[in-house]
Design an enzyme around this catalytic site. Structure first.
Site, short mmCIF file in Angstrom:
data_model
loop_
_atom_site.label_atom_id
_atom_site.label_comp_id
_atom_site.label_asym_id
_atom_site.label_seq_id
_atom_site.Cartn_x
_atom_site.Cartn_y
_atom_site.Cartn_z
N PRO A 89 0.82 -1.22 0.00
CA PRO A 89 0.00 0.00 0.00
C PRO A 89 0.85 1.27 0.00
CG PRO A 89 -0.73 -1.51 1.74
CD PRO A 89 0.55 -2.07 1.18
N GLU A 116 0.81 -6.70 8.52
CA GLU A 116 0.76 -5.23 8.55
C GLU A 116 1.76 -4.63 7.58
OE1 GLU A 116 -2.34 -4.42 9.89
OE2 GLU A 116 -1.18 -2.57 9.72
N ARG A 154 -0.61 -9.50 -20.89
CA ARG A 154 -1.44 -9.23 -22.06
C ARG A 154 -0.75 -8.26 -23.04
NH1 ARG A 154 -4.69 -5.39 -22.29
NH2 ARG A 154 -6.47 -6.55 -23.10
N ASP A 169 -2.27 -0.89 -32.51
CA ASP A 169 -1.35 -0.16 -33.38
C ASP A 169 -2.01 1.07 -34.00
OD1 ASP A 169 0.63 -1.90 -32.84
OD2 ASP A 169 0.44 -3.06 -34.70
C1 9D3 Z 1 -5.81 -2.31 7.82
C2 9D3 Z 1 -4.34 -2.30 8.03
N1 9D3 Z 1 -3.76 -1.07 7.54
C3 9D3 Z 1 -3.55 -0.03 8.53
C4 9D3 Z 1 -3.78 -0.33 9.95
C5 9D3 Z 1 -2.50 -1.25 6.84
C6 9D3 Z 1 -2.47 -2.32 5.81
C7 9D3 Z 1 -1.49 -3.28 5.86
C8 9D3 Z 1 -1.45 -4.28 4.91
C9 9D3 Z 1 -3.40 -2.38 4.79
C10 9D3 Z 1 -3.36 -3.41 3.84
C11 9D3 Z 1 -2.39 -4.35 3.91
C12 9D3 Z 1 -2.33 -5.44 2.89
N2 9D3 Z 1 -2.34 -4.90 1.53
C13 9D3 Z 1 -1.33 -5.06 0.67
O1 9D3 Z 1 -0.37 -5.71 0.98
C14 9D3 Z 1 -1.41 -4.38 -0.62
C15 9D3 Z 1 -2.38 -3.50 -1.18
C16 9D3 Z 1 -3.62 -2.98 -0.68
O2 9D3 Z 1 -4.09 -3.27 0.43
N3 9D3 Z 1 -4.31 -2.12 -1.48
C17 9D3 Z 1 -3.89 -1.76 -2.72
N4 9D3 Z 1 -2.74 -2.20 -3.22
C18 9D3 Z 1 -2.02 -3.07 -2.45
S1 9D3 Z 1 -0.56 -3.72 -2.91
C19 9D3 Z 1 -0.38 -4.56 -1.51
#
Ligand code: 9D3
Length: 237
Positions: A89, A116, A154, A169
């Site tokens: 994230p 997390e 793709r 193209d």
């Molecule tokens: C709810 C927990 N969050 C804050 C307390 C932090 C959090 C940690 C880990 C939120 C999501 C995640 C797991 N998500 C991913 O690893 C992730 C992700 C996503 O949640 N949304 C958009 N793209 C991605 S890429 C990896």
């Protein structure tokens, strides 16, 4: 293209990567997928790959050692240098320009985080490209890794039919500009029957007047873009 994926849930990927376009890319020999279970690199009896955060706080953090050993083993399995990508994230929001850049690489190593987050020191050591797929909360990086894989394969030459590549193209039909930015939204599509539940297909599409059809479609695209995605209009060239 060789795509290696490091994850705690390799079984999530198999049905997705064997289906539809990603499946066709593999069957045609345009892409190979190699799934790796980070847990196999745990060095303790309990196969633990996460631990509590220093400084306190909720949730668990992915440990450095299992992920680092996993990446080293993956890279040692083939001499082709890999472009490392961490789905997180905290990454840049993935757009078509990232996808196009990655589609040009010979080999990708995609890391799907979970918990997390990942211990910052292993991120520094691996120095991956960090990508998010958008601002909403998912349970982990597995679905984002699949989204990236689908978007990349793709674009590989030969994966889509001739129709699609010919269409890509043709400048007028291109969905994205040279900088990978979406141009206009598509307009509405219709097929048979001509009337369905009292809803008729717009007359112009049945008129046989090709110029009128093209003008109408263009106007629909612009109006829809103005209403739904005004951010796409009036941008810097
Ligand atoms: C709810 C927990 N969050 C804050 C307390 C932090 C959090 C940690 C880990 C939120 C999501 C995640 C797991 N998500 C991913 O690893 C992730 C992700 C996503 O949640 N949304 C958009 N793209 C991605 S890429 C990896």
């Amino acid at each position: 293209m060789r795509i290696d994926i490091a994850t705690l849930f390799p079984e999530m990927f198999e049905p997705v990567l064997q289906t539809s376009i990603p499946g066709r890319a593999a069957a045609g020999g345009f892409a190979t997928y190699h799934l790796h279970d980070i847990r196999e690199f745990a060095d303790n009896r309990h196969r633990k790959v996460d631990d509590r955060p220093f400084g306190g706080g909720p949730g668990m953090v992915m440990m450095c050692q299992p992920l680092h050993d996993c990446v080293q083993a993956i890279e040692a399995a083939d001499p082709t240098p890999a472009t490392r990508v961490l789905m997180t994230p905290q990454g840049e929001r993935m757009e078509q320009r990232h996808v196009e850049m990655l589609a040009g690489r010979e080999r990708l190593l995609i890391i799907a985080g979970h918990y997390e987050g990942v211990d910052e020191r292993v991120i520094e050591a691996l120095d991956p490209i960090e990508l998010s797929i958008g601002d909403y909360v998912l349970s982990g990086g597995e679905l984002p890794a699949m989204v990236l894989t689908d978007a990349v394969v793709r674009l590989l030459p030969g994966v889509l039919g001739h129709d699609d590549s010919a269409r890509e193209d043709s400048f007028a039909e291109r969905e994205f500009d040279d900088q990978g930015r979406r141009r206009l939204l598509e307009g509405p599509h219709y097929t048979r029957p001509r009337v369905w539940n009292d809803r008729a297909v717009p007359d112009v599409l049945l008129s046989g007047d090709h110029q009128a059809v093209e003008a109408w479609r263009r106007q629909q695209m612009v109006e829809r873009t103005r209403q739904r995605r005004p951010d796409l209009l009036n941008r810097d060239p």
